[in-house]
Design a protein around this motif. Structure first.
Motif, PDB file in Angstrom:
ATOM      1  N   UNK A  28      16.359  12.226   6.254  1.00 13.59           N
ATOM      2  CA  UNK A  28      15.518  11.235   6.941  1.00 13.59           C
ATOM      3  C   UNK A  28      14.296  11.894   7.579  1.00 13.59           C
ATOM      4  N   UNK A  29      14.501  13.063   8.179  1.00 11.68           N
ATOM      5  CA  UNK A  29      13.379  13.776   8.800  1.00 11.68           C
ATOM      6  C   UNK A  29      12.349  14.196   7.756  1.00 11.68           C
ATOM      7  N   UNK A  30      12.815  14.695   6.621  1.00 12.47           N
ATOM      8  CA  UNK A  30      11.894  15.121   5.570  1.00 12.47           C
ATOM      9  C   UNK A  30      11.163  13.917   4.980  1.00 12.47           C
ATOM     10  N   UNK A  31      11.863  12.792   4.814  1.00 14.83           N
ATOM     11  CA  UNK A  31      11.204  11.582   4.304  1.00 14.83           C
ATOM     12  C   UNK A  31      10.100  11.119   5.250  1.00 14.83           C
ATOM     13  N   UNK A  32      10.370  11.175   6.563  1.00 15.21           N
ATOM     14  CA  UNK A  32       9.350  10.767   7.529  1.00 15.21           C
ATOM     15  C   UNK A  32       8.157  11.717   7.484  1.00 15.21           C
ATOM     16  N   UNK A  33       8.437  13.019   7.368  1.00 12.23           N
ATOM     17  CA  UNK A  33       7.345  13.996   7.268  1.00 12.23           C
ATOM     18  C   UNK A  33       6.533  13.750   6.004  1.00 12.23           C
ATOM     19  N   UNK A  34       7.203  13.423   4.910  1.00  9.43           N
ATOM     20  CA  UNK A  34       6.505  13.137   3.661  1.00  9.43           C
ATOM     21  C   UNK A  34       5.636  11.889   3.802  1.00  9.43           C
ATOM     22  N   UNK A  35       6.155  10.874   4.488  1.00  7.71           N
ATOM     23  CA  UNK A  35       5.345   9.668   4.738  1.00  7.71           C
ATOM     24  C   UNK A  35       4.139   9.983   5.612  1.00  7.71           C
ATOM     25  N   UNK A  36       4.308  10.885   6.575  1.00  3.97           N
ATOM     26  CA  UNK A  36       3.180  11.269   7.432  1.00  3.97           C
ATOM     27  C   UNK A  36       2.111  12.026   6.650  1.00  3.97           C
ATOM     28  N   UNK A  37       2.548  12.870   5.713  1.00  7.76           N
ATOM     29  CA  UNK A  37       1.605  13.664   4.927  1.00  7.76           C
ATOM     30  C   UNK A  37       0.947  12.824   3.848  1.00  7.76           C
ATOM     31  N   UNK A  38       1.736  11.989   3.195  1.00  9.60           N
ATOM     32  CA  UNK A  38       1.244  11.175   2.079  1.00  9.60           C
ATOM     33  C   UNK A  38       1.761   9.756   2.255  1.00  9.60           C
ATOM     34  N   UNK A  39       1.075   8.950   3.095  1.00  9.31           N
ATOM     35  CA  UNK A  39       1.570   7.596   3.373  1.00  9.31           C
ATOM     36  C   UNK A  39       1.666   6.758   2.106  1.00  9.31           C
ATOM     37  N   UNK A  40       2.708   5.915   2.020  1.00  9.56           N
ATOM     38  CA  UNK A  40       2.819   5.033   0.853  1.00  9.56           C
ATOM     39  C   UNK A  40       1.666   4.039   0.832  1.00  9.56           C
ATOM     40  N   UNK A  41       1.228   3.731  -0.380  1.00  6.50           N
ATOM     41  CA  UNK A  41       0.108   2.794  -0.525  1.00  6.50           C
ATOM     42  C   UNK A  41       0.591   1.375  -0.272  1.00  6.50           C
ATOM     43  N   UNK A  42      -0.217   0.616   0.439  1.00  6.70           N
ATOM     44  CA  UNK A  42       0.087  -0.794   0.686  1.00  6.70           C
ATOM     45  C   UNK A  42      -0.422  -1.597  -0.507  1.00  6.70           C
ATOM     46  N   UNK A  43       0.441  -2.383  -1.088  1.00  9.62           N
ATOM     47  CA  UNK A  43       0.036  -3.241  -2.200  1.00  9.62           C
ATOM     48  C   UNK A  43       0.130  -4.691  -1.750  1.00  9.62           C
ATOM     49  N   UNK A  44      -0.714  -5.538  -2.304  1.00  9.31           N
ATOM     50  CA  UNK A  44      -0.659  -6.944  -1.914  1.00  9.31           C
ATOM     51  C   UNK A  44       0.680  -7.585  -2.249  1.00  9.31           C
ATOM     52  N   UNK A  45       1.352  -7.089  -3.290  1.00 11.83           N
ATOM     53  CA  UNK A  45       2.636  -7.663  -3.685  1.00 11.83           C
ATOM     54  C   UNK A  45       3.744  -7.324  -2.704  1.00 11.83           C
TER      55      UNK A  45
END
Length: 123
Positions: free
Chosen positions: A99-116
Motif C-alpha cells: 500500500x505504501x509503495x502504491x501511494x508513492x507510485x501515485x505521488x510520482x506518476x498520478x493516474x490520468x483522469x478520464x471522463x469515463x
C-alpha cells in the motif's frame, strides 16, 4: 495388487547445518555492523542499474510485495497455531508495504483522469 513406492536414490550431499550457517551469517553481519563502510556481500550478487526510473522501481517493488503477500497467505493456510500467526503477521507487513509503495507510485506518476471514470448520475 499392492503398489510399492519407488526406491529413492541415495544422496551423498549433506544438508546445510543451520548452526554453521548461522555462525557464518553472524560473522558477516557483525563485520558490517562494526564497520558500516564494509561492503555489503549481498550487493555483489544482485545489482539494479543506476538509471532505472523511479516509477519502474516502485512498480517492481509493488509487484514483489504482492507476490510476497500471496506466498505468505498460501503458507499460512497450511500452518496452525503460532506459526500461522507468524506467517499472517508477515503477510500483513507485505500488504502494508504494498500500500505504501502504491501511494508513492501515485505521488510520482498520478493516474490520468478520464471522463469515463466519473460517476454517472441517474435521475
Amino acid at each position: 495388487m499392492k503398489k510399492f513406492p519407488p526406491d529413492l536414490p541415495e544422496t551423498n550431499s549433506d544438508p546445510l547445518d543451520p548452526v554453521e550457517l548461522s555462525k557464518s551469517t553472524e560473522r558477516t553481519i557483525s563485520a558490517r555492523l562494526r564497520n558500516p563502510n564494509h561492503a555489503d556481500p549481498i550487493s555483489h550478487f544482485f545489482n539494479i542499474f543506476p538509471d532505472v526510473d523511479t516509477p519502474s522501481l516502485l512498480s517492481h517493488s509493488c509487484e514483489t510485495l504482492a507476490q510476497l503477500n500471496f506466498l505468505t497467505t498460501e503458507l499460512a493456510c497450511k500452518l496452525e497455531g503460532s506459526n500461522r500467526s507468524l506467517a499472517l503477521s508477515i503477510q500483513q507487513l507485505a500488504v502494508i508495504g504494498e500500500l505504501l509503495v502504491k501511494r508513492a507510485l501515485d505521488n510520482v506518476d498520478p493516474p490520468e483522469e478520464t471522463p469515463d471514470s466519473q460517476p454517472t448520475t441517474q435521475h
